[in-house]
Motif scaffolding. Structure first.
Motif, PDB file in Angstrom:
ATOM      1  N   LEU A 182      -6.119   7.638 -13.743  1.00  0.00           N
ATOM      2  CA  LEU A 182      -6.878   7.197 -12.585  1.00  0.00           C
ATOM      3  C   LEU A 182      -8.023   8.155 -12.320  1.00  0.00           C
ATOM      4  O   LEU A 182      -7.907   9.369 -12.583  1.00  0.00           O
ATOM      5  CB  LEU A 182      -5.993   7.149 -11.323  1.00  0.00           C
ATOM      6  CG  LEU A 182      -4.929   6.051 -11.235  1.00  0.00           C
ATOM      7  CD1 LEU A 182      -4.107   6.251  -9.962  1.00  0.00           C
ATOM      8  CD2 LEU A 182      -5.565   4.673 -11.234  1.00  0.00           C
ATOM      9  N   GLU A 183      -9.111   7.628 -11.800  1.00  0.00           N
ATOM     10  CA  GLU A 183     -10.201   8.485 -11.337  1.00  0.00           C
ATOM     11  C   GLU A 183      -9.844   8.997  -9.949  1.00  0.00           C
ATOM     12  O   GLU A 183      -9.601   8.221  -9.031  1.00  0.00           O
ATOM     13  CB  GLU A 183     -11.509   7.699 -11.292  1.00  0.00           C
ATOM     14  CG  GLU A 183     -12.073   7.366 -12.654  1.00  0.00           C
ATOM     15  CD  GLU A 183     -12.345   8.624 -13.473  1.00  0.00           C
ATOM     16  OE1 GLU A 183     -13.078   9.519 -12.961  1.00  0.00           O
ATOM     17  OE2 GLU A 183     -11.824   8.722 -14.594  1.00  0.00           O
ATOM     18  N   ASP A 192       1.946  -5.825  -9.190  1.00  0.00           N
ATOM     19  CA  ASP A 192       2.512  -5.966 -10.528  1.00  0.00           C
ATOM     20  C   ASP A 192       1.461  -5.795 -11.615  1.00  0.00           C
ATOM     21  O   ASP A 192       1.760  -5.281 -12.700  1.00  0.00           O
ATOM     22  CB  ASP A 192       3.165  -7.343 -10.684  1.00  0.00           C
ATOM     23  CG  ASP A 192       4.395  -7.504  -9.814  1.00  0.00           C
ATOM     24  OD1 ASP A 192       4.835  -6.498  -9.219  1.00  0.00           O
ATOM     25  OD2 ASP A 192       4.908  -8.629  -9.730  1.00  0.00           O
ATOM     26  N   ASP A 193       0.233  -6.229 -11.321  1.00  0.00           N
ATOM     27  CA  ASP A 193      -0.803  -6.246 -12.355  1.00  0.00           C
ATOM     28  C   ASP A 193      -1.784  -5.089 -12.279  1.00  0.00           C
ATOM     29  O   ASP A 193      -2.791  -5.079 -12.978  1.00  0.00           O
ATOM     30  CB  ASP A 193      -1.575  -7.566 -12.308  1.00  0.00           C
ATOM     31  CG  ASP A 193      -2.227  -7.804 -10.946  1.00  0.00           C
ATOM     32  OD1 ASP A 193      -1.963  -7.022 -10.011  1.00  0.00           O
ATOM     33  OD2 ASP A 193      -3.002  -8.779 -10.831  1.00  0.00           O
ATOM     34  N   GLY A 194      -1.513  -4.100 -11.430  1.00  0.00           N
ATOM     35  CA  GLY A 194      -2.422  -2.969 -11.401  1.00  0.00           C
ATOM     36  C   GLY A 194      -2.330  -2.143 -10.139  1.00  0.00           C
ATOM     37  O   GLY A 194      -1.565  -2.454  -9.219  1.00  0.00           O
ATOM     38  N   ILE A 195      -3.118  -1.080 -10.109  1.00  0.00           N
ATOM     39  CA  ILE A 195      -3.198  -0.161  -8.976  1.00  0.00           C
ATOM     40  C   ILE A 195      -4.653  -0.081  -8.539  1.00  0.00           C
ATOM     41  O   ILE A 195      -5.533   0.253  -9.342  1.00  0.00           O
ATOM     42  CB  ILE A 195      -2.676   1.235  -9.347  1.00  0.00           C
ATOM     43  CG1 ILE A 195      -1.181   1.152  -9.706  1.00  0.00           C
ATOM     44  CG2 ILE A 195      -2.906   2.225  -8.211  1.00  0.00           C
ATOM     45  CD1 ILE A 195      -0.617   2.435 -10.278  1.00  0.00           C
ATOM     46  N   ASP A 196      -4.908  -0.405  -7.294  1.00  0.00           N
ATOM     47  CA  ASP A 196      -6.266  -0.449  -6.750  1.00  0.00           C
ATOM     48  C   ASP A 196      -6.379   0.595  -5.646  1.00  0.00           C
ATOM     49  O   ASP A 196      -5.743   0.469  -4.599  1.00  0.00           O
ATOM     50  CB  ASP A 196      -6.539  -1.854  -6.196  1.00  0.00           C
ATOM     51  CG  ASP A 196      -7.928  -2.005  -5.608  1.00  0.00           C
ATOM     52  OD1 ASP A 196      -8.769  -1.117  -5.836  1.00  0.00           O
ATOM     53  OD2 ASP A 196      -8.170  -3.015  -4.906  1.00  0.00           O
ATOM     54  N   ASP A 204      -5.116   9.504  -1.379  1.00  0.00           N
ATOM     55  CA  ASP A 204      -5.819   8.264  -1.081  1.00  0.00           C
ATOM     56  C   ASP A 204      -4.770   7.198  -0.825  1.00  0.00           C
ATOM     57  O   ASP A 204      -3.576   7.392  -1.090  1.00  0.00           O
ATOM     58  CB  ASP A 204      -6.739   7.836  -2.237  1.00  0.00           C
ATOM     59  CG  ASP A 204      -8.146   8.410  -2.110  1.00  0.00           C
ATOM     60  OD1 ASP A 204      -8.766   8.205  -1.058  1.00  0.00           O
ATOM     61  OD2 ASP A 204      -8.611   9.058  -3.072  1.00  0.00           O
ATOM     62  N   THR A 205      -5.211   6.063  -0.319  1.00  0.00           N
ATOM     63  CA  THR A 205      -4.336   4.916  -0.126  1.00  0.00           C
ATOM     64  C   THR A 205      -4.623   3.909  -1.215  1.00  0.00           C
ATOM     65  O   THR A 205      -5.779   3.541  -1.439  1.00  0.00           O
ATOM     66  CB  THR A 205      -4.556   4.287   1.261  1.00  0.00           C
ATOM     67  OG1 THR A 205      -4.335   5.277   2.257  1.00  0.00           O
ATOM     68  CG2 THR A 205      -3.602   3.125   1.488  1.00  0.00           C
ATOM     69  N   ALA A 237       0.844  -1.197   0.000  1.00  0.00           N
ATOM     70  CA  ALA A 237       0.000   0.000   0.000  1.00  0.00           C
ATOM     71  C   ALA A 237       0.878   1.245   0.000  1.00  0.00           C
ATOM     72  O   ALA A 237       1.950   1.269   0.615  1.00  0.00           O
ATOM     73  CB  ALA A 237      -0.919   0.008   1.216  1.00  0.00           C
ATOM     74  N   TYR A 238       0.403   2.259  -0.714  1.00  0.00           N
ATOM     75  CA  TYR A 238       1.102   3.543  -0.763  1.00  0.00           C
ATOM     76  C   TYR A 238       0.084   4.666  -0.601  1.00  0.00           C
ATOM     77  O   TYR A 238      -1.016   4.607  -1.166  1.00  0.00           O
ATOM     78  CB  TYR A 238       1.872   3.701  -2.087  1.00  0.00           C
ATOM     79  CG  TYR A 238       3.021   2.739  -2.182  1.00  0.00           C
ATOM     80  CD1 TYR A 238       4.284   3.081  -1.712  1.00  0.00           C
ATOM     81  CD2 TYR A 238       2.828   1.454  -2.697  1.00  0.00           C
ATOM     82  CE1 TYR A 238       5.335   2.168  -1.760  1.00  0.00           C
ATOM     83  CE2 TYR A 238       3.873   0.541  -2.747  1.00  0.00           C
ATOM     84  CZ  TYR A 238       5.123   0.903  -2.270  1.00  0.00           C
ATOM     85  OH  TYR A 238       6.156  -0.001  -2.310  1.00  0.00           O
TER      86      TYR A 238
END
Length: 376
Positions: free
Chosen positions: A366-367, A340-344, A334-335, A320-321
């Motif tokens: 990104l939204e 490797d396969d994406g940013i959630d 936001d957190t 988490a970042y």
């Protein structure tokens, strides 16, 4: 590796016979539970240790039964060795020391006579699958609580009143609030850390929280405007582009490694920070990063580390970042779980207005939340 594997590797690499955790975030990392009664101390009321074979819990007779029954959700309680000591006869640190033989080497995350010190930050990275599952729940509930309060705000509310409402909304979801910042229109333009006062909100407000449950921390910021200044939208969009760039650079650093401005090998927090600096330049706010830290890795601390220029901390994934760029009077935060396969984005709902933010010189959109405009 799972957590036992990480501990085993740590013992092997350091030559230690055992390692002990009494600080709340380290205790929570290993157990999934809470060892806090009095929040003023560095240590909780119980400690857990690992000796390469088994987990041992040390607690006084006041706390032992409750901790075993209620605060070990990620462990098989039947497999945990419990050491109970009389509350009046010893301290937690002394009880830990008593578990270490005279010819053994051990380390603890608090001061224990005869033991070395351990910093468990690296052990907590990257996040395990179980941690990621719990993080998603925490992020969603944190955003829901914050946004529910924000949708009810009035310009005559005071910063203290808003902070109180945030704490209540989060507490109702069993979420603690180590950080609650509320800045009305006047103060938020002067201070980057807008600790709440009796000032009324005025034309607009920034609301920022760091929320904690089960040791995990989630941070987010929302903006509510009643009579927004003409510059607010532009500055907010700039901050959102910097944040999106930071996340894109984080994923790239975790996967491939990059090179920062000094020419050193990438894959580090410093490489991400260099991208943040470049993004500020590109959106027209050169040097704005100097006025506030930009965030970093999140997990079992509000920030496991905060990025700085040239910072050599490795960027891990999945992890988490929480990046939090600011442009005077505006902030985007936001957190997000970077894998490797994406940013959630974890602290997101579908009930807040958003914009599409494009990373600077990187292939990511990104939204991102925008100011919620309410009737004055």
């Amino acid at each position: 590796m799972d957590k036992h594997d990480r501990l085993e590797a740590h013992l092997e690499s350091t030559g230690l016979d055992s390692v002990w955790f009494a600080r709340p975030n380290a205790f929570a990392w290993l157990t999934g539970g809470n060892n806090v009664v009095d929040r003023e101390g560095d240590a909780g009321v119980a400690a857990v240790g690992y000796d390469g074979t088994a987990i041992t819990l040390v607690a006084n007779n006041i706390e032992a039964d409750r901790i075993v029954a209620e605060e070990l959700p990620d462990l098989d309680a039947d497999a945990v060795s419990v050491v109970e000591f009389p509350w009046h006869a010893s301290s937690l640190a002394a009880a830990i020391a008593d578990r270490v033989g005279p010819d053994e080497r051990a380390a603890a995350d608090i001061e224990v006579p005869g033991l070395e010190r351990v910093d468990p930050t690296a052990l907590r990275q990257p996040l395990t699958e179980r941690d990621r599952e719990r993080y998603r729940d925490l992020g969603e509930e944190t955003a829901a609580a914050v946004e529910s309060v924000c949708r009810e705000l009035q310009r005559s509310d005071t910063e203290h009143e808003v902070a109180s409402a945030l704490r209540v909304a989060l507490s109702a979801r069993n979420i603690e609030t180590p950080v609650v910042l509320v800045g009305g229109a006047e103060r938020v333009q002067r201070y980057r850390h807008y600790t709440p006062t009796e000032a009324e909100l005025g034309d607009y407000v920034l609301v920022s929280v760091t929320a904690e449950r089960g040791g995990l921390h989630a941070s987010c910021t929302r903006t509510v405007a009643f009579d927004p200044p003409a510059w607010l939208e532009e500055r907010h969009r700039a901050a959102a582009r910097v944040e999106t760039t930071a996340l894109a650079a984080t994923q790239a650093a975790a996967i491939d490694g990059e090179t920062d401005g000094s020419g050193t090998t990438g894959g580090t927090a410093g490489a991400v920070f260099a991208a943040i600096q470049d993004a500020y330049d590109a959106v027209g706010y050169e040097g704005e990063w100097r006025h506030h830290h930009q965030g970093g890795a999140a997990g079992f601390a509000g920030r496991e580390w905060i990025a700085t220029p040239g910072h050599d901390e490795p960027v891990e994934a999945p992890m988490a970042y929480a990046w939090n760029p600011t442009v005077q009077g505006a902030k985007s935060e936001d957190t997000a779980l970077v894998a490797d396969d994406g940013i959630d984005v974890l602290t997101a709902t579908d009930r807040w207005p958003t914009m599409t933010a494009t990373a600077v010189d990187r292939d990511l959109e990104l939204e991102r939340p925008v100011p919620l405009v309410r009737e004055a």
